[in-house]
Design an enzyme around this catalytic site. Structure first.
Site, PDB file in Angstrom:
ATOM      1  N   PHE A   1      -1.995  15.962   5.044  1.00  0.00           N
ATOM      2  CA  PHE A   1      -2.128  15.463   3.683  1.00  0.00           C
ATOM      3  C   PHE A   1      -0.785  15.514   2.954  1.00  0.00           C
ATOM      4  CE2 PHE A   1      -3.402  15.389  -0.748  1.00  0.00           C
ATOM      5  CZ  PHE A   1      -4.305  14.345  -0.729  1.00  0.00           C
TER       6      PHE A   1
ATOM      7  N   GLU B   1       0.843  -1.204   0.000  1.00  0.00           N
ATOM      8  CA  GLU B   1       0.000   0.000   0.000  1.00  0.00           C
ATOM      9  C   GLU B   1       0.871   1.245   0.000  1.00  0.00           C
ATOM     10  OE1 GLU B   1      -2.611   1.412  -0.549  1.00  0.00           O
ATOM     11  OE2 GLU B   1      -4.337   0.770   0.601  1.00  0.00           O
ATOM     12  N   ASP B   2       0.332   2.336  -0.514  1.00  0.00           N
ATOM     13  CA  ASP B   2       1.042   3.615  -0.411  1.00  0.00           C
ATOM     14  C   ASP B   2       0.931   4.173   0.997  1.00  0.00           C
ATOM     15  OD1 ASP B   2      -1.718   4.045  -0.680  1.00  0.00           O
ATOM     16  OD2 ASP B   2      -1.526   5.675  -2.124  1.00  0.00           O
TER      17      ASP B   2
ATOM     18  N   ASP C   1      -4.140   5.182   6.324  1.00  0.00           N
ATOM     19  CA  ASP C   1      -4.605   6.394   6.998  1.00  0.00           C
ATOM     20  C   ASP C   1      -5.567   5.969   8.114  1.00  0.00           C
ATOM     21  OD1 ASP C   1      -5.493   8.930   7.659  1.00  0.00           O
ATOM     22  OD2 ASP C   1      -6.395   9.373   5.728  1.00  0.00           O
TER      23      ASP C   1
ATOM     24  N   ARG D   1       1.342  12.520  -8.606  1.00  0.00           N
ATOM     25  CA  ARG D   1       1.862  11.157  -8.432  1.00  0.00           C
ATOM     26  C   ARG D   1       3.276  11.004  -8.979  1.00  0.00           C
ATOM     27  NH1 ARG D   1      -2.543   7.880  -6.975  1.00  0.00           N
ATOM     28  NH2 ARG D   1      -4.526   8.349  -7.967  1.00  0.00           N
TER      29      ARG D   1
HETATM   30  P1  IMP Z   1      -7.676   4.647   4.609  1.00  0.00           P
HETATM   31  O1  IMP Z   1      -8.735   3.723   4.092  1.00  0.00           O
HETATM   32  O2  IMP Z   1      -8.261   5.773   5.438  1.00  0.00           O
HETATM   33  O3  IMP Z   1      -6.560   3.945   5.353  1.00  0.00           O
HETATM   34  O4  IMP Z   1      -7.063   5.420   3.384  1.00  0.00           O
HETATM   35  C1  IMP Z   1      -6.408   4.792   2.423  1.00  0.00           C
HETATM   36  C2  IMP Z   1      -6.337   5.580   1.131  1.00  0.00           C
HETATM   37  O5  IMP Z   1      -6.652   6.982   1.270  1.00  0.00           O
HETATM   38  C3  IMP Z   1      -4.931   5.524   0.640  1.00  0.00           C
HETATM   39  O6  IMP Z   1      -4.665   4.344  -0.053  1.00  0.00           O
HETATM   40  C4  IMP Z   1      -4.843   6.778  -0.204  1.00  0.00           C
HETATM   41  O7  IMP Z   1      -5.301   6.495  -1.499  1.00  0.00           O
HETATM   42  C5  IMP Z   1      -5.781   7.758   0.467  1.00  0.00           C
HETATM   43  N1  IMP Z   1      -5.020   8.733   1.323  1.00  0.00           N
HETATM   44  C6  IMP Z   1      -5.019   8.791   2.666  1.00  0.00           C
HETATM   45  N2  IMP Z   1      -4.222   9.801   3.111  1.00  0.00           N
HETATM   46  C7  IMP Z   1      -3.705  10.390   2.006  1.00  0.00           C
HETATM   47  C8  IMP Z   1      -2.799  11.503   1.799  1.00  0.00           C
HETATM   48  O8  IMP Z   1      -2.289  12.168   2.734  1.00  0.00           O
HETATM   49  N3  IMP Z   1      -2.484  11.802   0.504  1.00  0.00           N
HETATM   50  C9  IMP Z   1      -3.006  11.112  -0.559  1.00  0.00           C
HETATM   51  N4  IMP Z   1      -3.851  10.074  -0.407  1.00  0.00           N
HETATM   52  C10 IMP Z   1      -4.207   9.706   0.858  1.00  0.00           C
HETATM   53 MG    MG Z   2      -4.085   3.541  -1.887  1.00  0.00          MG
END
Ligand code: IMP
Ligand code: MG
Length: 177
Positions: free
Chosen positions: A155, A102-103, A106, A168
């Protein structure tokens, strides 16, 4: 410190290219050692993880396979909310040593919803490698096993991560000012 503007927002350098690359070499080293007798099957989640997955994979010296999938969430028929399905996962994961790439983790919601679908296929093991982890923002029970950087709840863009589809391509990671 360099700044970039994407659409209406300004960002400043947070993690340099060299910082990111050296951390990825370190994580690849950990995986090379943890899986030296195995053959992990990487599942990289698009779009955000494409750069991390590519750079991580280059530094693996063990046998490893990789596939790229896309997650799509839709409103379920029931009141339980979003349901996450994957596109592109044709492989049977039974008995495999799976590592999700995963990138960023969050809130953890995406993986919390998706992981049970993988567990259902009975992989031998299931681990998560995430370049970034906003651990202070993670409210779902998801804990990445390999983490590049634990970052504050701000962010970020670059190195695969986007703001409204852009950013990106940046080699560094930038934080919202
Ligand atoms: P989660 O489901 O809240 O853990 O969020 C996961 C997804 O939200 C990641 O795979 C990203 O695509 C997006 N995301 C969360 N934080 C950021 C950020 O700071 N920058 C860009 N994308 C984010
Ligand atoms: Mg992602």
């Amino acid at each position: 410190m360099a700044t970039v503007t994407i659409k209406d927002k300004s960002f400043e350098t947070y993690l340099s290219e060299e910082t990111i690359q050296s951390r990825i070499r370190f994580i690849a080293g950990q995986i090379n050692s943890d899986y030296k007798d195995g053959k992990p099957f990487f599942i990289a989640i698009l779009n955000g993880s494409f750069m991390f997955a590519a750079d991580l994979f280059k530094h693996l010296t063990i046998d490893a396979e990789i596939c790229f999938i896309k997650l799509a969430s839709y409103e379920g028929m029931k009141s339980t909310g979003n349901v996450v399905t994957s596109i592109g996962l044709d492989e049977d994961l039974f008995g495999k040593e799976v590592i999700i790439v995963e990138d960023i983790v969050d809130t953890g919601k995406t993986l919390h919803q998706f992981l049970p679908k993988l567990v259902h296929q009975q992989p031998k093991s299931l681990k998560i490698a995430s370049l970034l982890h906003k651990s202070a923002a993670t409210v779902y029970p998801v804990k990445p096993d390999y983490v590049g950087f634990d970052i504050p709840d701000k962010f970020v863009v670059g190195y695969g991560l986007d703001y409204d589809g852009l950013g990106r391509n940046l080699k560094e990671i930038y934080q919202l000012i």
